[in-house]
Design a protein around this motif. Structure first.
Motif, mmCIF file in Angstrom:
data_model
loop_
_atom_site.group_PDB
_atom_site.id
_atom_site.type_symbol
_atom_site.label_atom_id
_atom_site.label_comp_id
_atom_site.label_asym_id
_atom_site.label_seq_id
_atom_site.Cartn_x
_atom_site.Cartn_y
_atom_site.Cartn_z
ATOM 1 N N ALA A 1 0.661 -1.196 -0.081
ATOM 2 C CA ALA A 1 -0.040 -0.105 0.104
ATOM 3 C C ALA A 1 0.807 1.018 -0.144
ATOM 4 C CB ALA A 1 -0.783 0.066 1.082
ATOM 5 N N PRO A 2 0.423 2.245 -0.703
ATOM 6 C CA PRO A 2 1.291 3.501 -0.742
ATOM 7 C C PRO A 2 1.496 4.117 0.754
ATOM 8 C CG PRO A 2 -0.919 3.908 -1.515
ATOM 9 C CD PRO A 2 -0.748 2.568 -1.421
ATOM 10 N N SER A 3 0.792 3.906 1.633
ATOM 11 C CA SER A 3 0.647 4.553 2.957
ATOM 12 C C SER A 3 0.032 3.490 3.879
ATOM 13 C CB SER A 3 0.113 5.751 3.165
ATOM 14 O OG SER A 3 -1.176 5.869 3.209
ATOM 15 N N PHE A 4 0.481 3.575 5.182
ATOM 16 C CA PHE A 4 -0.203 2.534 6.114
ATOM 17 C C PHE A 4 -1.645 2.751 6.428
ATOM 18 C CE2 PHE A 4 -1.345 1.509 10.604
ATOM 19 C CZ PHE A 4 -0.939 0.397 10.735
ATOM 20 N N GLU A 5 -1.984 3.983 6.326
ATOM 21 C CA GLU A 5 -3.534 4.522 6.407
ATOM 22 C C GLU A 5 -4.255 3.946 5.401
ATOM 23 O OE1 GLU A 5 -0.877 6.551 6.795
ATOM 24 O OE2 GLU A 5 -0.851 7.068 8.853
ATOM 25 N N ARG A 6 -3.665 4.256 4.128
ATOM 26 C CA ARG A 6 -4.412 3.572 2.871
ATOM 27 C C ARG A 6 -4.561 2.154 2.911
ATOM 28 N NH1 ARG A 6 -8.298 4.943 -0.302
ATOM 29 N NH2 ARG A 6 -8.472 3.480 -2.128
ATOM 30 N N GLY A 7 -3.379 1.548 3.429
ATOM 31 C CA GLY A 7 -3.493 0.017 3.590
ATOM 32 C C GLY A 7 -4.623 -0.407 4.747
ATOM 33 N N VAL A 8 -4.451 0.217 5.753
ATOM 34 C CA VAL A 8 -5.653 -0.182 6.763
ATOM 35 C C VAL A 8 -6.972 0.006 6.209
ATOM 36 C CG1 VAL A 8 -6.756 0.279 8.975
ATOM 37 C CG2 VAL A 8 -4.183 0.198 8.548
ATOM 38 N N TYR A 9 -7.272 1.178 5.393
ATOM 39 C CA TYR A 9 -8.477 1.376 4.905
ATOM 40 C C TYR A 9 -9.015 0.393 3.861
ATOM 41 C CZ TYR A 9 -12.239 3.563 2.213
ATOM 42 O OH TYR A 9 -13.498 4.055 1.669
ATOM 43 N N GLU A 10 -8.007 -0.353 3.071
ATOM 44 C CA GLU A 10 -8.344 -1.134 1.880
ATOM 45 C C GLU A 10 -8.780 -2.340 2.740
ATOM 46 O OE1 GLU A 10 -5.172 -1.255 -0.502
ATOM 47 O OE2 GLU A 10 -5.644 0.768 -1.477
ATOM 48 N N LEU A 11 -8.067 -2.565 3.909
ATOM 49 C CA LEU A 11 -8.497 -3.904 4.473
ATOM 50 C C LEU A 11 -9.916 -3.697 5.152
ATOM 51 C CD1 LEU A 11 -5.038 -5.264 6.254
ATOM 52 C CD2 LEU A 11 -6.051 -5.841 4.126
ATOM 53 N N THR A 12 -10.041 -2.606 5.835
ATOM 54 C CA THR A 12 -11.236 -2.312 6.271
ATOM 55 C C THR A 12 -12.506 -2.516 5.472
ATOM 56 O OG1 THR A 12 -10.988 -0.220 6.817
ATOM 57 C CG2 THR A 12 -10.306 -1.539 8.610
ATOM 58 N N HIS A 13 -12.169 -2.227 4.215
ATOM 59 C CA HIS A 13 -13.210 -1.882 3.022
ATOM 60 C C HIS A 13 -12.884 -3.105 1.964
ATOM 61 C CE1 HIS A 13 -13.476 1.742 5.475
ATOM 62 N NE2 HIS A 13 -14.902 1.427 5.221
ATOM 63 N N ASN A 14 -12.513 -4.242 2.257
ATOM 64 C CA ASN A 14 -11.898 -5.189 1.278
ATOM 65 C C ASN A 14 -12.963 -5.818 0.359
ATOM 66 O OD1 ASN A 14 -10.984 -7.873 0.690
ATOM 67 N ND2 ASN A 14 -8.940 -6.900 0.995
ATOM 68 N N ASN A 15 -12.861 -5.477 -0.703
ATOM 69 C CA ASN A 15 -13.870 -6.285 -1.826
ATOM 70 C C ASN A 15 -12.989 -6.830 -3.103
ATOM 71 O OD1 ASN A 15 -12.785 -3.846 -3.080
ATOM 72 N ND2 ASN A 15 -14.838 -3.024 -3.421
ATOM 73 N N LYS A 16 -11.674 -7.015 -2.862
ATOM 74 C CA LYS A 16 -10.740 -7.812 -3.704
ATOM 75 C C LYS A 16 -10.458 -9.197 -3.441
ATOM 76 C CE LYS A 16 -8.928 -3.116 -5.132
ATOM 77 N NZ LYS A 16 -7.614 -2.227 -5.283
ATOM 78 N N THR A 17 -10.964 -9.685 -2.403
ATOM 79 C CA THR A 17 -10.606 -10.978 -2.001
ATOM 80 C C THR A 17 -11.474 -12.035 -2.232
ATOM 81 O OG1 THR A 17 -9.221 -9.785 -0.233
ATOM 82 C CG2 THR A 17 -9.994 -12.352 0.063
ATOM 83 N N ILE A 18 -12.512 -11.814 -1.920
ATOM 84 C CA ILE A 18 -13.844 -12.461 -1.907
ATOM 85 C C ILE A 18 -14.875 -12.219 -2.921
ATOM 86 C CG2 ILE A 18 -15.579 -14.063 -0.851
ATOM 87 C CD1 ILE A 18 -14.105 -13.778 1.924
ATOM 88 N N SER A 19 -15.170 -12.590 -3.896
ATOM 89 C CA SER A 19 -16.057 -12.410 -4.862
ATOM 90 C C SER A 19 -17.738 -11.988 -4.354
ATOM 91 C CB SER A 19 -16.341 -13.245 -6.239
ATOM 92 O OG SER A 19 -16.840 -14.529 -5.547
#
Length: 721
Positions: free
Chosen positions: A107-125
């Motif tokens: 992730a470009p930054s830690f904050e962005r990485g955490v946001y992507e994990l808490t709103h994850n739509n790229k793992t399970i269809s």
């Protein structure tokens, strides 16, 4: 009134600290004057003992971490592998945890990485999840922060940093067990024996060999630290500074443990029950026990807030029990002493606590919006024999080795290392001594302020009573579920080592035997040194060569078929493709390729469990059309069939995936004790390989090797034969 009461309580605590410090110093001075030793000499002796003990504890932990690292390297040839081959060594849920660690670092930054994990739509269809909350990714968050903040990018690869932290935590785990045994016995020889038994019985003390990133490997070291601190905290006549240190360590480790593992509050519930029984029989200072209860409440509250308002903590039995204990104690304190009601409450204390606990648990589950896992409740019913089921997921869980009763081999291994016989001996002696103390308390006899060696009353020490109760409760669970042995066996090592190295335990035994021919104190001191020394030499002679052979042997772990599959996916599959297959394989595909999958090997979510059951139908006797509808409902583009599951020859016939599917789908008919398989269709995973209609109409084979067959799911269906 409340403020004055709090002030009185603080004043009493200060007085107690001062009194205990004075008592401890007076006892030391008396003992020194009897032996003719100067205070300076005793100070140097105590410092030397503490220094060498701490050195031995830290060294043991470091050597164990190095041992794990060396064994891991020998087993997987890790340093000589490429990144893809290394990642394949992470199996099942371990692959998922490590994949999110990789995503955080990219992730470009830690904050962005955490946001992507808490709103994850790229793992399970077709599913957006809060991965941090659902999969408890706090260890990965901490590891990624440490990796980036320490500037390790140019020094060490991310995978080595990750597994290095886990191995380091295992070293802390062993050090904490060492310290616990040392604090209980008074000699660090007990700590050395604890570590030796722990390593020799590594198959039954830890799962680090099979699943490095698993949550318990991150969490249990903190629980071991908490237990070590709690052991010191419960000791009598502890000086004020040591008591404060132990209290702070218990607080910090309890909260950290709760954050690291989603099931931690269940283990803390067992600990709270142990402390409740300890307090009920008046074998420990009530104030200390209730301070620990407050730590539980604080940790639950803080955990609830920082775990995205995790409602599972609000309906936890730990919260209900601790709240009931605090309410019951308040009722007792507000009653005037000597009245009929106060005596009645004292007599019915245990019943009152249990009643309030059950009532609170019921009310919380009614009013707190928390969906209890249906599979979890059904599993308990079936496991206890209260119900039967044909459900695939339920029977699959029941077939897992970790959820079955322990095998005879488990007890045989513990016996061969001499651990089990000595544990049973120590447990029996401690249990009988505790029973004697409880009987004396019922008869009105007060506890001694200081238990001396010649008294032979090891059951009067509150930290010993706590460990006896705790190990019995954990042992009962381990006898039901083999997976619980990883919680129980480390404390078996610790308790057994403490017992054989403790002069008090031998003295307690000699008091019962009423020895007169030999001075019992002298014999107890001799045995507390001789027995562990003999055990240590015998373990060294038998097991040390085996351990060195383990470290010297190069074991080859190579899975070329899986490597080829992952390479093909990365090169040939579209970036937006969704893969379907067994959950374990999907975890590996997600880690090694980053592609989206239709299911994951996670068992704490009913929706994911239902997905897993539906997608496993590719190994059942269902029609091509049925399978096609299931897969397209999850927007899957590619199907991966594993030959190992399709042609599985398991040791237990009824526990193979295809057998469980046949039972769940009603394709097995039982008549007069014999079972017959019947279905209109052949087994899908076999039939699709034949390349005939209607299978070729729905699926097109695009890749295969000895272990895997990959099919593209057709978007336009052709019904030409």
């Amino acid at each position: 009134k409340i403020s004055s009461g709090a002030a009185d309580l603080r004043q009493r605590k200060k007085q107690n600290c001062t009194e205990s410090d004075k008592m401890a110093s007076e006892e030391r001075n008396k003992e020194n004057s009897k032996l003719g030793r100067s205070p300076k000499y005793m100070l140097i002796q105590r410092f030397a003992k503490l220094f060498f003990g701490c050195l031995a504890a830290v060294t043991s932990g470091m050597l164990y971490a190095v041992y794990l690292s060396t064994y891991h390297e020998r087993k997987f040839w890790f340093s000589s592998r490429q990144e893809l081959e290394r990642e394949i060594t992470f199996q099942g849920d371990s692959a998922i945890y490590y994949s999110f660690y990789k995503e955080l670092l990219k992730a470009p930054s830690f904050e962005r990485g955490v946001y992507e994990l808490t709103h994850n739509n790229k793992t399970i269809s077709l599913k957006t999840i809060n991965a941090v909350q659902q999969m408890n990714l706090y260890p990965e968050l901490i590891a990624s922060v440490l990796y980036q903040a320490s500037g390790s990018e140019e020094v060490i690869e991310p995978v080595y940093f990750y597994i290095g932290i886990v191995f380091g935590l295992q070293g802390i785990y062993v050090t904490a067990l060492f310290v616990t045994s040392w604090v209980m016995s008074g000699t660090w020889l007990a700590g050395m024996l604890t570590v030796a038994w722990f390593i020799i019985n590594r198959t039954d003390t830890t799962r680090i060999d099979y699943s490095i990133p698993s949550r318990e490997n991150w969490a249990l070291p903190y629980f071991a630290c908490q237990v070590a601190a709690l052991t010191g905290y419960l000791k009598k006549n502890l000086n004020c500074s040591a008591e404060k240190f132990c209290y702070l360590l218990v607080s910090a480790s309890t909260y950290t443990f709760m954050m690291m593992w989603e099931y931690s509050h269940y283990l803390l519930f067992i600990q709270a029950v142990s402390l409740f029984l300890l307090d009920s029989f008046a074998l420990a200072q009530t104030e200390k026990v209730h301070e620990v209860y407050k730590i539980y409440l604080f940790s639950l509250f803080l955990g609830y807030l920082l775990q995205f308002e995790n409602s599972a903590l609000l309906v936890s039995p730990l919260l209900s029990l601790v709240t009931a204990l605090m309410l019951s104690k308040c009722l007792q304190m507000n009653m005037k002493k000597g009245t009929f009601m106060s005596r009645l409450l004292k007599t019915m204390y245990i019943y009152l606590v249990l009643t309030i606990t059950v009532t609170l648990e019921f009310l919380l589950k009614v009013f707190v919006p928390y969906k209890e896992s249906e599979h979890f409740l059904k599993f308990i019913e079936v496991k206890l024999g209260l119900n039967t089921t044909k459900n695939f997921t339920m029977n699959w869980l029941l077939c897992q080795e970790s959820l079955q009763a322990p095998s005879q081999d488990f007890f045989l291994r513990l016996t061969q290392s001499s651990l089990l016989p000595f544990y049973i001996l120590v447990l029996i002696i401690c249990l009988f001594s505790v029973t004697q103390v409880i009987f004396r308390r019922i008869c009105g006899e007060p506890l001694k302020e200081t238990v001396k060696l010649e008294d032979g009353r090891i059951g009067e020490r509150p930290e010993i009573v706590y460990h006896v109760i705790h190990t019995i409760l954990l042992g009962c669970l381990a006898m039901c579920l083999e997976g619980m042995k990883y919680l129980w066996t480390p404390y078996v090592c610790m308790l057994a080592a403490f017992g054989v190295c403790s002069p008090e335990l031998w003295m307690t035994l000699f008091k019962w035997l009423r020895l007169k021919a030999v001075h019992p104190i002298l014999l107890a001191l001799i045995l507390s040194m001789a027995v562990p020394t003999i055990i240590g030499f015998s373990l060294w002679k038998e097991f040390f060569p085996r351990i060195m052979t383990e470290l010297s042997e190069l074991q080859e772990f190579y899975d070329p078929d899986t490597v080829e599959l992952m390479t093909w996916i990365k090169r040939q599959a579209p970036v937006a493709a969704v893969f379907a297959g067994s959950p374990q394989l999907m975890g590996a595909i997600k880690l090694c390729t980053g592609w989206m999958v239709s299911s994951l090997p996670l068992y704490n979510d009913d929706d994911l469990l239902k997905r897993n059951e539906n997608i496993y139908q590719i190994y059942s006797k269902r029609s091509a059309e049925d399978i096609y509808k299931i897969l397209t409902s999850y927007k899957a583009n590619f199907l991966v069939i594993e030959d190992s599951i399709c042609n599985e020859v398991g040791p237990v016939r009824g526990c193979r995936v295809k057998d469980l599917l046949d039972i769940a789908n009603g394709h097995v008919v039982c008549e007069e004790g014999d079972s017959y398989t019947y279905s209109k269709y052949g087994r899908f995973c076999h039939e699709i390989k034949m390349n005939y209609s209607p299978y070729v109409n729905y699926f097109t084979r695009v890749y295969w090797n000895r272990s895997y067959f990959v099919y593209k799911i057709n978007t336009v269906i052709s019904f030409q034969s």
